[in-house]
Design a protein around this motif. Structure first.
Motif, PDB file in Angstrom:
ATOM      1  N   ILE A 193      43.493  40.836  49.280  1.00  0.00           N
ATOM      2  CA  ILE A 193      42.240  41.260  48.897  1.00  0.00           C
ATOM      3  C   ILE A 193      42.088  41.709  47.644  1.00  0.00           C
ATOM      4  CG2 ILE A 193      41.642  41.530  51.590  1.00  0.00           C
ATOM      5  CD1 ILE A 193      41.215  44.440  50.893  1.00  0.00           C
ATOM      6  N   LEU A 194      40.964  41.728  46.769  1.00  0.00           N
ATOM      7  CA  LEU A 194      40.678  42.472  45.621  1.00  0.00           C
ATOM      8  C   LEU A 194      40.864  43.901  45.978  1.00  0.00           C
ATOM      9  CD1 LEU A 194      37.541  40.558  44.309  1.00  0.00           C
ATOM     10  CD2 LEU A 194      39.961  40.114  43.836  1.00  0.00           C
ATOM     11  N   PRO A 195      41.267  44.789  44.678  1.00  0.00           N
ATOM     12  CA  PRO A 195      41.369  44.097  43.518  1.00  0.00           C
ATOM     13  C   PRO A 195      42.767  43.554  43.466  1.00  0.00           C
ATOM     14  CG  PRO A 195      41.798  46.531  43.693  1.00  0.00           C
ATOM     15  CD  PRO A 195      41.180  46.182  44.843  1.00  0.00           C
ATOM     16  N   LYS A 196      42.850  42.632  42.526  1.00  0.00           N
ATOM     17  CA  LYS A 196      44.063  41.988  42.071  1.00  0.00           C
ATOM     18  C   LYS A 196      44.253  41.949  40.760  1.00  0.00           C
ATOM     19  CE  LYS A 196      43.681  38.764  46.056  1.00  0.00           C
ATOM     20  NZ  LYS A 196      43.744  37.247  46.448  1.00  0.00           N
ATOM     21  N   PRO A 197      44.691  42.957  40.215  1.00  0.00           N
ATOM     22  CA  PRO A 197      44.526  43.032  38.445  1.00  0.00           C
ATOM     23  C   PRO A 197      45.599  42.096  37.702  1.00  0.00           C
ATOM     24  CG  PRO A 197      45.302  45.155  39.479  1.00  0.00           C
ATOM     25  CD  PRO A 197      44.772  44.339  40.559  1.00  0.00           C
ATOM     26  N   ASP A 198      46.680  41.986  38.463  1.00  0.00           N
ATOM     27  CA  ASP A 198      47.662  41.373  37.617  1.00  0.00           C
ATOM     28  C   ASP A 198      47.557  39.912  37.721  1.00  0.00           C
ATOM     29  OD1 ASP A 198      48.851  43.833  37.036  1.00  0.00           O
ATOM     30  OD2 ASP A 198      50.342  43.833  38.745  1.00  0.00           O
ATOM     31  N   VAL A 199      46.965  39.391  38.915  1.00  0.00           N
ATOM     32  CA  VAL A 199      46.409  38.088  39.183  1.00  0.00           C
ATOM     33  C   VAL A 199      45.550  37.534  38.170  1.00  0.00           C
ATOM     34  CG1 VAL A 199      45.803  36.241  40.733  1.00  0.00           C
ATOM     35  CG2 VAL A 199      47.232  37.957  41.626  1.00  0.00           C
ATOM     36  N   VAL A 200      44.484  38.688  38.197  1.00  0.00           N
ATOM     37  CA  VAL A 200      43.318  38.228  37.051  1.00  0.00           C
ATOM     38  C   VAL A 200      43.582  38.466  35.788  1.00  0.00           C
ATOM     39  CG1 VAL A 200      40.933  39.378  36.368  1.00  0.00           C
ATOM     40  CG2 VAL A 200      41.621  39.161  38.895  1.00  0.00           C
ATOM     41  N   ALA A 201      44.619  39.130  35.471  1.00  0.00           N
ATOM     42  CA  ALA A 201      45.014  38.914  33.942  1.00  0.00           C
ATOM     43  C   ALA A 201      45.575  37.429  33.873  1.00  0.00           C
ATOM     44  CB  ALA A 201      46.336  40.016  33.755  1.00  0.00           C
ATOM     45  N   LEU A 202      46.154  36.839  34.542  1.00  0.00           N
ATOM     46  CA  LEU A 202      46.668  35.379  34.352  1.00  0.00           C
ATOM     47  C   LEU A 202      45.633  34.523  34.434  1.00  0.00           C
ATOM     48  CD1 LEU A 202      49.942  35.772  36.375  1.00  0.00           C
ATOM     49  CD2 LEU A 202      49.654  35.661  33.827  1.00  0.00           C
ATOM     50  N   THR A 203      44.564  34.760  35.506  1.00  0.00           N
ATOM     51  CA  THR A 203      43.655  33.480  35.806  1.00  0.00           C
ATOM     52  C   THR A 203      42.259  33.852  35.338  1.00  0.00           C
ATOM     53  OG1 THR A 203      43.121  34.559  37.848  1.00  0.00           O
ATOM     54  CG2 THR A 203      44.959  33.203  37.868  1.00  0.00           C
ATOM     55  N   GLY A 204      41.790  34.879  34.773  1.00  0.00           N
ATOM     56  CA  GLY A 204      40.627  35.446  34.553  1.00  0.00           C
ATOM     57  C   GLY A 204      40.023  35.981  35.858  1.00  0.00           C
ATOM     58  N   SER A 205      39.258  35.208  36.473  1.00  0.00           N
ATOM     59  CA  SER A 205      38.623  35.870  37.778  1.00  0.00           C
ATOM     60  C   SER A 205      39.136  35.112  38.984  1.00  0.00           C
ATOM     61  CB  SER A 205      37.019  35.896  37.730  1.00  0.00           C
ATOM     62  OG  SER A 205      36.315  34.701  37.526  1.00  0.00           O
ATOM     63  N   TYR A 206      39.652  33.896  38.836  1.00  0.00           N
ATOM     64  CA  TYR A 206      40.102  33.132  39.945  1.00  0.00           C
ATOM     65  C   TYR A 206      40.746  34.002  40.886  1.00  0.00           C
ATOM     66  CZ  TYR A 206      41.854  29.311  42.656  1.00  0.00           C
ATOM     67  OH  TYR A 206      42.585  28.185  43.696  1.00  0.00           O
ATOM     68  N   ARG A 207      40.470  34.027  42.115  1.00  0.00           N
ATOM     69  CA  ARG A 207      41.005  35.129  43.290  1.00  0.00           C
ATOM     70  C   ARG A 207      41.594  34.393  44.539  1.00  0.00           C
ATOM     71  NH1 ARG A 207      36.353  37.928  46.434  1.00  0.00           N
ATOM     72  NH2 ARG A 207      38.026  38.244  47.703  1.00  0.00           N
ATOM     73  N   ARG A 208      41.796  33.034  44.483  1.00  0.00           N
ATOM     74  CA  ARG A 208      42.323  32.445  45.564  1.00  0.00           C
ATOM     75  C   ARG A 208      43.757  32.276  45.443  1.00  0.00           C
ATOM     76  NH1 ARG A 208      39.085  26.572  46.808  1.00  0.00           N
ATOM     77  NH2 ARG A 208      36.625  27.388  46.562  1.00  0.00           N
ATOM     78  N   THR A 209      44.412  32.372  46.650  1.00  0.00           N
ATOM     79  CA  THR A 209      45.847  32.129  46.748  1.00  0.00           C
ATOM     80  C   THR A 209      46.173  31.184  47.313  1.00  0.00           C
ATOM     81  OG1 THR A 209      45.606  34.624  47.209  1.00  0.00           O
ATOM     82  CG2 THR A 209      47.816  33.713  47.980  1.00  0.00           C
TER      83      THR A 209
END
Length: 311
Positions: free
Chosen positions: A37-53
């Motif tokens: 679940i959010l927050p996912k700061p390291d994922v967002v650094a790569l994707t922007g705001s895409y949050r799916r897995t």
């Protein structure tokens, strides 16, 4: 072959789809365990705001959505083929339906009260509350990924019954005689249901389906090495995004260099902003700049995503 880094978590069904695909193709890959679940700061650094897995990283190129990740893996390791020529169209259509309609039925079925206890019983009350709030936000006002429970159960029984009959008739795989992407899209739904001990009994009526599942499960997950997210970010920062052929298709209404957003059309509708690098009937690619990840290209399938001018 470039290093494959999968940003995933253990209980994610779509992550399991790609983990099994890695095993089927005999690929070595690196896993970054990310929060569910959010927050996912390291994922967002790569994707922007895409949050799916999950998300697949190859250097400074970031691939979103398992429909696209499957194509990338197939191009890197063509054997076994995910899109055999005689089944390519039917396999794609079936995979999309399993990933959307069937998955919605599975989620509805599993998160009725009896199933929710099986799926989330290991979490503390505060963690369950946070998970529920996160998934409610993902579904949005339209309550995507939900349908009435009786309809969900009927859809699961109808689908599994027809597939069981097909397997008993001697058809080895979901879309025909050859393994295809459709097998992996069905697999993660069955894997997901099997995790809910009480509700998994729904599958007992379909022995041929369960035998197919066992054959698929035997692929395993390939050769995996776990790394930290900071390592993956450093890999992206050191690399340059791959050159994109084709550019922006004429008549698309956009040009290379346009500031745009890409947003899923169903759920988790968090727009990703960037500069358009490539766009055609099958893909959209944005260039983003991040202080931690550097310059990255973020790739999306065209189907299921809306491209709009920023602002």
């Amino acid at each position: 072959m470039a290093d494959l880094i999968l940003h995933q978590y253990a209980t994610s069904p779509f992550s399991e789809k790609i983990r099994l695909l890695m095993g089927a193709k005999g690929l070595g890959w690196q896993a970054v365990e990310i929060p569910p679940i959010l927050p996912k700061p390291d994922v967002v650094a790569l994707t922007g705001s895409y949050r799916r897995t999950p998300v697949l990283q190859v250097g400074a190129d970031i691939y979103c959505d398992t429909a696209l990740i499957c194509e990338v893996a197939d191009a890197m390791a063509p054997d076994p083929a995910l899109y055999p020529a005689a089944q390519a169209a039917s396999a794609r259509v079936m995979a999309h339906w399993f990933d959307t309609a069937l998955f919605t039925a599975a989620v509805t079925y599993l998160f009725q009260p009896a199933g929710a206890q099986s799926m989330l019983g290991h979490l503390a009350p505060a963690q369950i509350q946070a998970f529920a709030a996160d998934r409610k936000a993902m579904r949005g006002e339209g309550n995507a990924l939900r349908m009435p429970l009786p309809e969900a159960i009927a859809l699961l029984h109808d689908t599994f019954g027809r597939l069981d009959q097909q397997f008993r008739a001697g058809v080895a795989h979901v879309s025909g005689p050859a393994l295809s992407v459709a097998d992996f899209s069905l697999y993660h739904n069955v894997w997901f249901i099997r995790r809910a001990s009480e509700l998994a009994r729904l599958l007992d009526a379909y022995p041929a389906l369960q035998a197919w599942h066992a054959r698929m499960q035997a692929f395993g997950h390939g050769k995996v090495h776990v790394i930290g997210s900071e390592v993956a970010l450093a890999v992206a920062h050191r690399a340059d995004p791959a050159a994109q052929s084709g550019g922006v298709a004429p008549g698309s209404g956009f040009e290379a260099g346009d500031a745009v957003t890409v947003t899923p059309t169903d759920y988790a509708r968090d727009p990703v902003a960037g500069v358009l690098v490539a766009l055609d009937a099958r893909r959209a690619v944005l260039r983003r700049q991040d202080p931690r990840a550097g310059a990255v290209n973020v790739h999306f399938p065209r189907q299921g995503y809306e491209v709009r001018r920023a602002g």
